[in-house]
Design a protein around this motif. Sequence first.
Motif, PDB file in Angstrom:
ATOM      1  N   ILE A  43       3.712   5.120   2.157  1.00 17.72           N
ATOM      2  CA  ILE A  43       2.251   5.227   2.259  1.00 17.72           C
ATOM      3  C   ILE A  43       1.857   6.339   3.228  1.00 17.72           C
ATOM      4  O   ILE A  43       1.014   7.189   2.910  1.00 17.72           O
ATOM      5  N   TYR A  86       5.311   1.178   3.923  1.00 19.02           N
ATOM      6  CA  TYR A  86       4.430   1.953   4.800  1.00 19.02           C
ATOM      7  C   TYR A  86       4.979   3.345   5.083  1.00 19.02           C
ATOM      8  O   TYR A  86       4.220   4.270   5.353  1.00 19.02           O
ATOM      9  N   ASN A 126     -12.796  -3.402   9.013  1.00 18.72           N
ATOM     10  CA  ASN A 126     -13.012  -3.301   7.573  1.00 18.72           C
ATOM     11  C   ASN A 126     -14.511  -3.235   7.278  1.00 18.72           C
ATOM     12  O   ASN A 126     -15.241  -4.207   7.478  1.00 18.72           O
ATOM     13  N   HIS A 182      -3.714  -4.272   8.404  1.00 19.13           N
ATOM     14  CA  HIS A 182      -2.540  -4.997   7.909  1.00 19.13           C
ATOM     15  C   HIS A 182      -1.309  -4.656   8.735  1.00 19.13           C
ATOM     16  O   HIS A 182      -0.506  -5.539   9.064  1.00 19.13           O
ATOM     17  N   ASP A 214       0.785  -4.079  -2.328  1.00 19.63           N
ATOM     18  CA  ASP A 214      -0.538  -3.804  -2.907  1.00 19.63           C
ATOM     19  C   ASP A 214      -1.107  -2.495  -2.369  1.00 19.63           C
ATOM     20  O   ASP A 214      -1.616  -1.660  -3.132  1.00 19.63           O
ATOM     21  N   ARG A 215      -0.999  -2.283  -1.060  1.00 20.08           N
ATOM     22  CA  ARG A 215      -1.507  -1.034  -0.449  1.00 20.08           C
ATOM     23  C   ARG A 215      -0.672   0.164  -0.903  1.00 20.08           C
ATOM     24  O   ARG A 215      -1.199   1.265  -1.104  1.00 20.08           O
ATOM     25  N   TYR A 216       0.642  -0.042  -1.082  1.00 26.86           N
ATOM     26  CA  TYR A 216       1.520   1.033  -1.557  1.00 26.86           C
ATOM     27  C   TYR A 216       1.106   1.491  -2.948  1.00 26.86           C
ATOM     28  O   TYR A 216       0.963   2.699  -3.207  1.00 26.86           O
ATOM     29  N   THR A 248      -7.651   1.592   5.612  1.00 23.16           N
ATOM     30  CA  THR A 248      -7.375   0.458   4.719  1.00 23.16           C
ATOM     31  C   THR A 248      -6.027  -0.192   5.019  1.00 23.16           C
ATOM     32  O   THR A 248      -5.781  -1.332   4.626  1.00 23.16           O
ATOM     33  N   CYS A 249      -5.158   0.532   5.722  1.00 23.90           N
ATOM     34  CA  CYS A 249      -3.799   0.022   5.987  1.00 23.90           C
ATOM     35  C   CYS A 249      -3.591  -0.417   7.439  1.00 23.90           C
ATOM     36  O   CYS A 249      -2.721  -1.243   7.708  1.00 23.90           O
ATOM     37  N   MET A 307      -6.733  -6.571  -3.070  1.00 22.88           N
ATOM     38  CA  MET A 307      -6.566  -6.559  -1.614  1.00 22.88           C
ATOM     39  C   MET A 307      -7.264  -7.758  -0.975  1.00 22.88           C
ATOM     40  O   MET A 307      -6.696  -8.451  -0.117  1.00 22.88           O
TER      41      MET A 307
END
Length: 316
Positions: free
Chosen positions: A229, A226, A302, A252, A129-131, A248-249, A67
């Motif tokens: 997610i 998303y 963050n 972004h 990456d987040r997914y 965390t999402c 990330m």
Amino acid sequence: MRMEKQLKMEISNMTSIMEFVLLGFSDIPNSQWILFGIFLVIYLTILMCNSIIILITSIDPVLQTPMYFFLNNFSLLEICYVTATVPRMLMDLLTQKGIISLVACAAQMCFVITFGSSECLLLTVMAYDRYVAICNPLHYPLVMNHKICVQLAIASWVSGVPVVIGQTCQIFSLPFCGSNRINHFFCDIPPVLKLACGDIYLNEIELYVAAVVFIMVPCLLIIVSYGKIIANILKISSASGRAKAFSTCSSHLIVVVLFYGTATITYLQPKPNQSEGTGKVISLFYTVLIPTLNPIIYTLRNKDIMVALRKLLSQL
């Protein structure tokens, strides 16, 4: 005889334009120095904030994850992106001339569109990456290993280069006649195409296709990512777990909405509905103002970045 003379004059006009004049903010002449001061502060802020993010994500052991590797790349892209437009804009505000050669104009267009398309692709990679991190946490270290991350980052940086170079070459191979005044603060595709002579239908089609490939397709992939997610987060029974996953999402997602929203309006809006003044303001948003907000959004929302920043400040 008269027709022959007129034809010679037209040919001369078509071939004599070797430079453009960027009008920039000449419609508000009394505010040039104020705008210079504002944009200089904004530019220095973008450079400083993104440089700090690059430094922190490079040296802090806690932030050596995919990330933050992509965030490091994104911050570097932001610096490149604003540097392609803002220094030139500052010089024009300072000299109040705005004269730019065809070669410099083509180079600026090429760099701006290349870095812009790279941002679109990198934002898509960050969403993926987040997914993987949220929807497939057990496979995350395997799927997003260092080699894959480097390959995805390189692909984001270079995938648009051949398309952008080809498109720029085609645009500047067109004859330019009549006015050489670009009602913009940088050489963007729509205002430059307005000055071209002859049939630009093919160039407009190519612009729409490129916009769909580099704006709409990545945007749809991000929406899908998303969507999955959010559906996965809602299944988490713990309220604190849901809050942590959303945190965390969310940064972004905010950046994606701001960047894609303004870029879509600029490059996919039907031509009759485009206003030069409105287009200039929207371009100002995605080339200057949003890059200013991005580091703030990523740092203030963050905890890991804030902890690393405090640690760095205490060491200094």
